[in-house]
Structure formats: C-alpha cells, structure tokens
Design a protein around this motif. Structure first.
Motif, mmCIF file in Angstrom:
data_model
loop_
_atom_site.group_PDB
_atom_site.id
_atom_site.type_symbol
_atom_site.label_atom_id
_atom_site.label_comp_id
_atom_site.label_asym_id
_atom_site.label_seq_id
_atom_site.Cartn_x
_atom_site.Cartn_y
_atom_site.Cartn_z
ATOM 1 N N UNK A 224 0.817 -1.227 0.000
ATOM 2 C CA UNK A 224 0.000 0.000 0.000
ATOM 3 C C UNK A 224 0.845 1.269 0.000
ATOM 4 N N UNK A 225 1.985 1.222 0.715
ATOM 5 C CA UNK A 225 2.753 2.456 0.914
ATOM 6 C C UNK A 225 4.174 2.395 0.343
ATOM 7 N N UNK A 226 4.614 1.225 -0.033
ATOM 8 C CA UNK A 226 5.974 1.093 -0.533
ATOM 9 C C UNK A 226 7.019 1.043 0.557
ATOM 10 N N UNK A 227 6.611 0.995 1.805
ATOM 11 C CA UNK A 227 7.519 0.862 2.932
ATOM 12 C C UNK A 227 6.822 0.095 4.047
ATOM 13 N N UNK A 228 7.597 -0.368 5.018
ATOM 14 C CA UNK A 228 7.044 -1.248 6.039
ATOM 15 C C UNK A 228 7.516 -0.835 7.429
ATOM 16 N N UNK A 229 6.727 -1.137 8.456
ATOM 17 C CA UNK A 229 7.183 -0.877 9.826
ATOM 18 C C UNK A 229 8.245 -1.886 10.239
#
Length: 381
Positions: free
Chosen positions: A121-126
């Motif tokens: 969804x955002x192209x990055x992850x927590x």
C-alpha cells in the motif's frame, strides 16, 4: 468481544472488577474474561483493574488450513488502520493446533503478511522490535484451526506496575498479590499486616487498594496510547477521575521481615511507588510482629521450601506464627496464608473458612483463609 487475561484462579475476581468499571456481557474463560465495553468503560477498566495481566482487542479471525493460508488471512487485515508505518511492532503467538504447532514459524508468517500489507500500500514497512514494540499483535490459533488476531492495548504485562526497584528472593507477582487481597475480602479500611513481607509486594498492593489508587496511575505506559484511534481527551478524563478518588490519609498497613535485606528492598519499592508514608515497615521476627487492634487482616506468603529454604526449616516458622496469633491477633482478625506447601493446613492448628486453589508461577498453591476469635476457641495451648 474484548479479552482480559489474568492468572488461573482469579477469573471471578477480574470479572467483578470489570463489571465495577462498566464492562458488560461478561463471560469467564480459562485465565481470562471476555467482555464488551464502550471506549470510556474500556479505558476505565485498563486504568483501574488490579487483576488483569493484559487487555486484548480483537481485529480479525478466520479458519486457516496451513501456514500459507494464515499468511493470506493476515494480508486481508487493513493494518494501517491499527498502527502507523513508523511504529515498531512484534508478534506474540499461542497455538494449540496439532499440526501448526511451531509458534516461531507462525509468528514469522504473520509478520510477513503484515509487512507485505504496508509494503503493497505504501511502498515501505514498519520495523520489528521484539523487546519494546510500540504495538504488540497477538495470534491465537485454536485446536480447530481458527486464527484470532488481537492488538494488545496494555503493551506490556500489567503486573509490571513500575514500582519494583528491588527484589528479595522470589518476589510475588503483583497481579497475584492484588488478587489474594481481593479474595480475602479486606475492605481497605482496617489494619493490614504481613509478618513475612519479603520485598513487600503484598504491602504495596494493599496500600494501593487502601488509598484507592488505580494501578494505571502507578505506571501509565499503555500500548493503546500509540494507536491512531486513541482518544487522548477521553483518557485524560478517566485519569482525572482516578486521581480524584485517591485518598492520602492511609497509615494502617504494617509489615515486617526477619531479614534486614528484605526490609531494605521493601523500603526502596515503597519510595519508588510514593507509598512510604502509607506503610509501616521494620525488621522483626514473626513472633515480634506488631499487630494493631483489630478487626483487620493478616495476610502473608511464607516461604515453603520450593524456592527459598527447605520445607523442614520453613515448618519451624509455624509455631512462631501460631504464638503471634494467640497473643496478639485480637479483636476479630482474619488471617490469610498463601502457600504451596500442601501440608501447611494439617499442622497449622486453625480450621479454614475457605481454601482457594491458585498457582504461583508453575507451582500449585492455595490461599487459606481463617478467622481468629479468641485463644480459647482457636489455637490450642
């Protein structure tokens, strides 16, 4: 349905607490209580319940046939609604399934599904932080293959009140200590005495109960405060109500221990909890314990040879305890003994009003409750 975890034997106590603070549709389970609550009632339960270990909020559930199906299920959850990309997280897994029985692997598959949702969804992850995560996710997989996902509103085990600055040999779990006091029926308005106090957990929990000080005021590091849906103004209102209930005149909590190191540890814990003025503590043997005029409660967790000393040396304390009760516990005292020694009640010399089976960690234990009338009707000379 939300879920509050507790220790075995304390389910009914926790259910009563939840009811007091506004929870509804309460159902006891093994080591926990299911319930419903408005946001305000839920915040009040988290702030005030003394016997809850964790508060869990369900977010999704589904039957899964294997680990691949678990991964696909986790990917259906809109995780961005529950925490932010810059939050750290961890997965805690409990599985009862015969085939899918590797908790670490199930946690890994859950983590993979979660981070892939953010990445897609955002192209990055927590990031994962196993030791001190912002958000703790619980996966529970039952025997039938139904997976339940929860968010941990507590963020940490709530027995970690934050006041433990020093320990002395096998300290009692804080939630268990609070549960023992509540099970005893003590109302918080009469003297409370622990003649073998160790590092003082029973004394500290008794002081908090007598002061009507919510455990959430002692340590406010709740995980829910980092959620996007957290209602800070509502929490502030619940906190202010808890502060307004605190009373400051409590001075009828008494404790002693024969070990100076134990008393020193208790004093350090009292200072950290800001309870020094509320608890009277001194070095003394069991028979020298100060007992103020009753009625009141004498509640103690004597050593019983599993983690401290031997059963033979611990049994030597019983005659001293008996003598103290004979000569000092007048005026309608109740007595509670929390012990893992199954032979204690055979040699103690009082008839129990009630025996409550509990656990002390992995050990079987009992809370033995007695009433002291006068020496002619209780302990034989």
């Amino acid at each position: 349905m939300k879920f509050a975890k507790t220790l075995a034997g304390l389910e009914a106590v926790l259910a009563d607490e939840l009811r007091t603070w506004g929870a509804t549709h309460i159902r006891q389970t093994v080591r926990g209580v299911e319930f419903e609550a408005t946001d305000e009632a839920f915040y009040a339960c988290m702030m005030n319940c003394r016997t809850a270990l964790r508060f869990l909020v369900p977010i999704a559930e589904a039957y899964v046939e294997n680990e691949a199906a678990l991964y696909e299920f986790v990917k259906t959850v809109p995780w961005w609604e529950h925490f932010r990309r810059n939050n750290t997280f961890a997965i805690d897994t409990l599985t009862l399934h015969d085939a899918m029985n590797h908790g670490i692997f199930l946690s890994q598959k859950t983590k993979d599904g979660l981070v892939d949702v953010f990445r897609d969804k955002f192209g990055e992850r927590p990031s994962v932080d196993a030791k001190n995560p912002d958000v703790l996710v619980h996966l529970y997989l039952n025997r039938e293959g139904k997976a339940h996902l929860y968010l941990d509103a507590s963020g940490r085990s709530l027995n970690q009140r934050g006041y433990r600055d020093a320990d002395w040999k096998a300290p009692l779990n804080e939630v268990l200590a609070a549960g023992l006091i509540l099970l005893s029926g003590w109302d918080g308005d009469t003297p409370f005495v622990d003649p073998m106090c160790g590092s003082g957990t029973l004394l500290l929990e008794a002081a908090l109960i007598a002061k009507r000080k919510a455990p959430g005021l002692v340590n406010e590091e709740f995980g829910i405060r980092k959620w996007p849906t957290f209602r800070s103004s509502l929490w502030s209102g619940v906190r202010m109500e808890a502060l307004n209930r605190v009373r400051r005149d409590v001075d009828w909590i008494w404790g002693s221990d024969i070990a100076p190191e134990a008393v020193a540890a208790t004093k350090r814990n009292l200072r950290k909890a800001n309870l020094t003025r509320n608890v009277n503590i001194r070095v003394a043997s069991v028979e020298e314990t100060w007992i103020p005029p009753g009625p009141g409660l004498i509640l103690t967790n004597p050593p019983y040879g599993e983690r401290i000393g031997t059963k033979e040396s611990v049994r030597d304390l019983i005659p001293l305890f008996q003598q103290m009760l004979k000569t000092k516990a007048r005026g309608g005292y109740k007595v509670g003994v929390f012990t893992g020694d199954p032979g204690f009640k055979r040699v103690f010399g009082l008839k129990e009003d009630r025996i409550i089976p509990l656990k002390n960690g992995p050990l079987d234990a009992e809370l033995l409750l007695y009433t002291v009338y006068d020496r002619r009707r209780t302990l034989s000379d």
